[in-house]
Write a protein that holds these residues in place. Structure first.
Motif, short mmCIF file in Angstrom:
data_model
loop_
_atom_site.label_atom_id
_atom_site.label_comp_id
_atom_site.label_asym_id
_atom_site.label_seq_id
_atom_site.Cartn_x
_atom_site.Cartn_y
_atom_site.Cartn_z
N GLU A 214 -16.41 11.34 -17.05
CA GLU A 214 -16.31 9.92 -17.37
C GLU A 214 -16.16 9.13 -16.07
OE1 GLU A 214 -16.78 8.45 -20.19
OE2 GLU A 214 -16.74 10.21 -21.49
N THR A 215 -16.48 7.86 -16.13
CA THR A 215 -16.25 7.00 -14.97
C THR A 215 -14.99 6.16 -15.17
OG1 THR A 215 -17.70 5.36 -15.97
CG2 THR A 215 -18.69 6.81 -14.31
N ASP A 216 -14.52 6.07 -16.43
CA ASP A 216 -13.31 5.31 -16.75
C ASP A 216 -12.17 6.31 -16.98
OD1 ASP A 216 -11.30 3.78 -17.79
OD2 ASP A 216 -12.51 2.83 -19.35
N SER A 217 -11.26 6.40 -16.02
CA SER A 217 -10.20 7.42 -16.12
C SER A 217 -9.30 7.20 -17.33
CB SER A 217 -9.38 7.45 -14.83
OG SER A 217 -8.82 6.18 -14.61
N LEU A 220 -10.74 9.32 -20.21
CA LEU A 220 -11.18 10.69 -19.91
C LEU A 220 -10.49 11.76 -20.77
CD1 LEU A 220 -12.82 12.68 -18.16
CD2 LEU A 220 -10.97 12.59 -16.47
N ASN A 239 -13.28 15.60 -15.82
CA ASN A 239 -13.32 15.08 -14.44
C ASN A 239 -13.84 13.66 -14.41
OD1 ASN A 239 -16.19 17.03 -13.14
ND2 ASN A 239 -15.92 16.07 -15.10
N GLU A 240 -13.29 12.91 -13.44
CA GLU A 240 -13.70 11.52 -13.26
C GLU A 240 -14.65 11.50 -12.07
OE1 GLU A 240 -13.88 7.86 -11.72
OE2 GLU A 240 -11.97 8.66 -10.96
N ARG A 244 -13.95 13.80 -8.72
CA ARG A 244 -14.27 15.12 -9.28
C ARG A 244 -14.17 16.26 -8.27
NH1 ARG A 244 -18.91 12.99 -7.64
NH2 ARG A 244 -20.69 14.32 -7.09
#
Ligand code: PAZ
Length: 291
Positions: A214-217, A220, A239-240, A244
């Motif tokens: 994901e890009t939005d923690s 996640l 993982n973000e 990552r």
């Protein structure tokens, strides 16, 4: 009365029925069976590592495609860690027999295989390159069904970034899409989720690790937990995007474990600790469910 497809089996079947057949299917099956026969003796493990991103062609005679982000580092580093355990006589030497690597074909040239690994690679490593979502999923099905009899000793480590949307082959234009007539509208269908089918039909006894990026923690862990419950995999590695390489969270029914690089060793990578944890979990699984 028509039967209800609980696992989305109908969508999966129609995906495969309408996919362009793998060009080198016979060769892949031959290599696959030979590799499994050679490596699945004496209760040793066989691991399938997937790595890289799948592409979605926009034309049947493909000129343009949509790519999925992945440098292929995770898969490559992970399998090097796994290989080093048995090729260099580490404590896991007698446990891991073979590794499949399904890798995005563009990443193959970036491999840095040392001579030690190359010698090991011949018998112990089978690299099966893919490019498109069609190739990836057909190959995953072939591998999983071929590994069925390896049982709990088999592991799937699914680090590839697999497209969620695609253009169905039958609705795809054959020739290069013409430009010069304004904007292009493309309708993408959802790629049917295959993880449930892998777990229940293709290789039900295999130890299965999937990944969630994901890009939005903020979302996640929630997404990874949902994937764990929905697909009934043994763990989801969350993982973000921006972190990552430094940190992952292994989400499983026994709780969440944050895995980082060793801060005292500057050369250490997150996969060193991740692989150790995953292989340990697999050992416990084998002890519990037999070989
Ligand atoms: O290949 P890479 O090292 O650049 O990145 C690895 C990754 C982020 C693609 C992988 O760890 C991952 O999360 N794969 C699954 C992606 C997904 O959610 O589909």
């Amino acid at each position: 009365m028509s039967s209800i497809s609980v696992l989305g089996e109908d969508e999966v079947s129609s995906f495969f029925e309408s996919s362009p057949p793998l060009k080198n299917m016979e060769e892949i099956v031959h290599k696959l069976n030979g590799f499994i026969q050679l490596n699945s003796t004496g209760g040793r493990r066989i691991v399938c590592v997937t790595s890289g991103g799948t592409t979605v062609p926009l034309e049947q005679r493909c000129v343009r495609y949509i790519d999925n982000f992945s440098s292929g580092n995770r898969g490559t580093s992970s399998r090097l860690d796994m290989l080093s355990y048995f090729s260099l006589g580490g404590e896991l030497a007698s446990h891991i027999a073979g590794l499949f690597l399904m890798i995005h074909s563009l990443s193959v040239s970036s491999f840095q295989i040392t001579p030690t690994f190359e010698a090991v690679a011949e018998a112990r490593l089978l690299k099966l390159p893919f490019t498109t979502i069609y190739e990836y999923l057909q190959m995953l099905r072939l591998i999983a069904t071929a590994m069925k009899d390896v049982g709990p000793c088999s592991m799937f480590y699914l680090a590839a970034a697999v497209s969620d949307f695609y253009v169905p082959w039958k609705s795809m234009v054959e020739h290069k899409i013409e430009s010069g007539s304004g904007p292009l509208d493309i309708r993408l269908a959802q790629v049917p989720k295959m993880l449930s089918i892998l777990r229940t039909n293709w290789a039900p006894k295999a130890f299965c690790i999937s990944f969630k990026l994901e890009t939005d923690s903020k979302i996640l862990i929630e997404k990874a937990t949902k994937a764990l419950q929905k697909y009934k995999v043994h763990a989801v590695v969350a993982n973000e995007l921006s972190t990552r390489k430094e940190e992952v969270v292994v989400v499983s029914s026994s709780g969440n474990v944050v895995v980082r690089c060793n801060s005292e060793k500057p050369e250490s990578i997150v996969e060193d600790n991740l692989i150790r944890l995953i292989v340990d979990r697999h050992s416990t699984y084998i002890k519990e469910f037999g070989t």
